[in-house]
Design an enzyme around this catalytic site. Structure first.
Site: not given
Ligand code: NAD
Ligand code: DAU
Length: 361
Positions: A82, A257, A10-11, A132-134, A158, A80, A198, A162, A293
């Protein structure tokens, strides 16, 4: 060139697209293509010689080192991972493997490559770790937002994985002088967001006439940031961040949420009204809460603004409208990622949850 890990997620894919829209510097995109990686996100770059895609695993340090020596990047941007909290609860092993062991293998390969560079290139090299902020855990309603000095207190497999990767990155700077930068960002949303999370899940389920599963009481708070603002922050930190430093990235957009789900329903009601005239809100269903949670995340992003002049360009209101419109315009992308293993995940995560939740909205 720059070396990007996870650039099909995604990102990462938003980052690669934005990077090549603003610069001619090529990108080597290294991605394992797990369920979350999708080359369709990068279809616009199919015939673009500035984008080189290599499928591989960051745990394979030898492959990474060989690629670094062959392509001689000036920087690594490490996405990269999970990334889905619920998946880490059902199966933490892959999170330990990729997020901890994988980051370790990547750091070792990068350090070996960097050590052999001529002095000028060594001085210019950067390793930017996207986190991540988590890692900071959870906030009470009146707590101040997370700063870069907030103590780590991860609560899910997770976020623990991280946090471990952040500590490894920190130690490589402290011990070896390896030129690291770390960003800790809040929840992103926008195009190419996998519909297990979400916002895209709610948009997809609403249109499919399915339940909108709100965990627990829906009063958990996240601090939402439009994905292109995160990409811009990473570019700023990569360009001018101070070595060894951590920068928090956030949107100043704290939302419960349930409010996010209501907003999505209201936008869909106006852009794509239901045939029966009812609101999409009628599909909301409270389901069993996520174990452990986190109640509230909020980011204090003032250091990034003060030192590097970054501020988000999108408000939640502008970003969420664009996002809903993007999903309405790209039904084929959604259908494609929902084929295959997606159905099995929905079964694993939501089976029994609805029955165990409190009463519907
Ligand atoms: P995502 O799950 O959408 O994408 C992860 C990518 O990494 C995928 O393309 C996957 O194929 C690849 N990948 C997974 N395991 C791998 C491996 N072993 N070797 C090579 N590639 C691998 O994740 P995202 O939401 O795009 O997040 C990207 C980064 O940003 C992560 O490190 C996540 O912790 C961080 N982040 C995400 C959020 C968010 O809201 N999504 C917020 C803050 C930080
Ligand atoms: O804060 C940054 C993080 O944000 C990233 O590090 C993670 O990679 C990213 O997945 C995200 O984590 P969250 O757990 O906050 O995101 P998610 O979209 O899974 O859930 C957002 C909120 O919504 C959380 O409080 C759980 C709730 N939720 C989620 C799902 C999937 C629901 O209520 N129902 C749902 O079906």
């Amino acid at each position: 060139m720059i070396f990007v890990t996870g650039g099909a997620g995604f990102i990462g894919s938003n980052f690669v697209l934005d990077w090549l829209a603003q610069s001619d510097e090529p990108v080597l995109n290294f991605d394992k293509l797990t369920y979350a990686g999708n080359l369709n996100n990068l279809a616009a770059l199919k015939d673009d010689a500035r984008h080189v895609f290599v499928r591989g695993d960051i745990c394979d340090g030898e492959q990474v080192l060989a690629l670094l020596r062959e392509h001689q990047p000036r920087a690594i941007v490490h996405f990269a991972a999970e990334s889905h909290v619920d998946r880490s609860i059902h199966g933490p092993a892959e999170f330990i493997n990729t997020n901890i062991n994988g980051t370790f293998a990547l750091l070792e390969a990068a350090r070996a490559y960097w050590s052999g560079l001529p002095e000028a290139e060594k001085g210019a090299f950067r390793f930017l770790h996207v986190s991540t902020d988590e890692v900071y855990g959870t906030l009470g309603p009146d707590d101040a937002p997370f700063t870069e000095t907030t103590a780590y207190a991860p609560n899910s497999p997770y976020s623990a994985s991280k946090a471990a990767s952040d500590h490894l990155v920190r130690s490589y700077h402290h011990t070896y002088g390896f030129p690291t930068l770390t960003t800790n960002c809040s929840n992103n949303y926008g195009p190419y967001h996998f519909p297990e999370k979400l916002i895209p899940l709610m948009i997809a389920n609403a249109q499919a006439g399915k339940a909108l599963p709100v965990y627990g009481d829906g009063q958990q708070i996240r601090d939402w940031l439009y994905v292109s603002d995160h990409c811009a922050a990473i570019r700023r930190v990569l360009a001018d961040g101070r070595l060894g430093e951590v920068y928090n990235v956030g949107g100043w957009n704290e939302k419960a949420n349930l409010d996010v789900v209501h907003t999505l329903c209201d936008i869909l009601d106006s852009l794509k009204p239901k045939a029966d005239g009812a609101s999409y809100r009628t599909q909301i269903a409270y389901v069993k809460d996520r174990p452990g949670h986190d109640r509230r995340y909020a980011i204090d992003a003032r250091k990034l603004e003060r030192e590097l002049g970054w501020r988000p360009a999108e408000t939640f209101e502008t970003g969420i409208r664009k996002t809903v419109q993007w999903y309405l315009d790209h039904p084929d992308w959604v259908a494609d990622v929902q084929s295959g293993a997606y159905a099995k995940w929905v079964e694993t995560n939501y089976f029994n949850r609805e029955a165990e939740g409190s009463s519907a909205a």
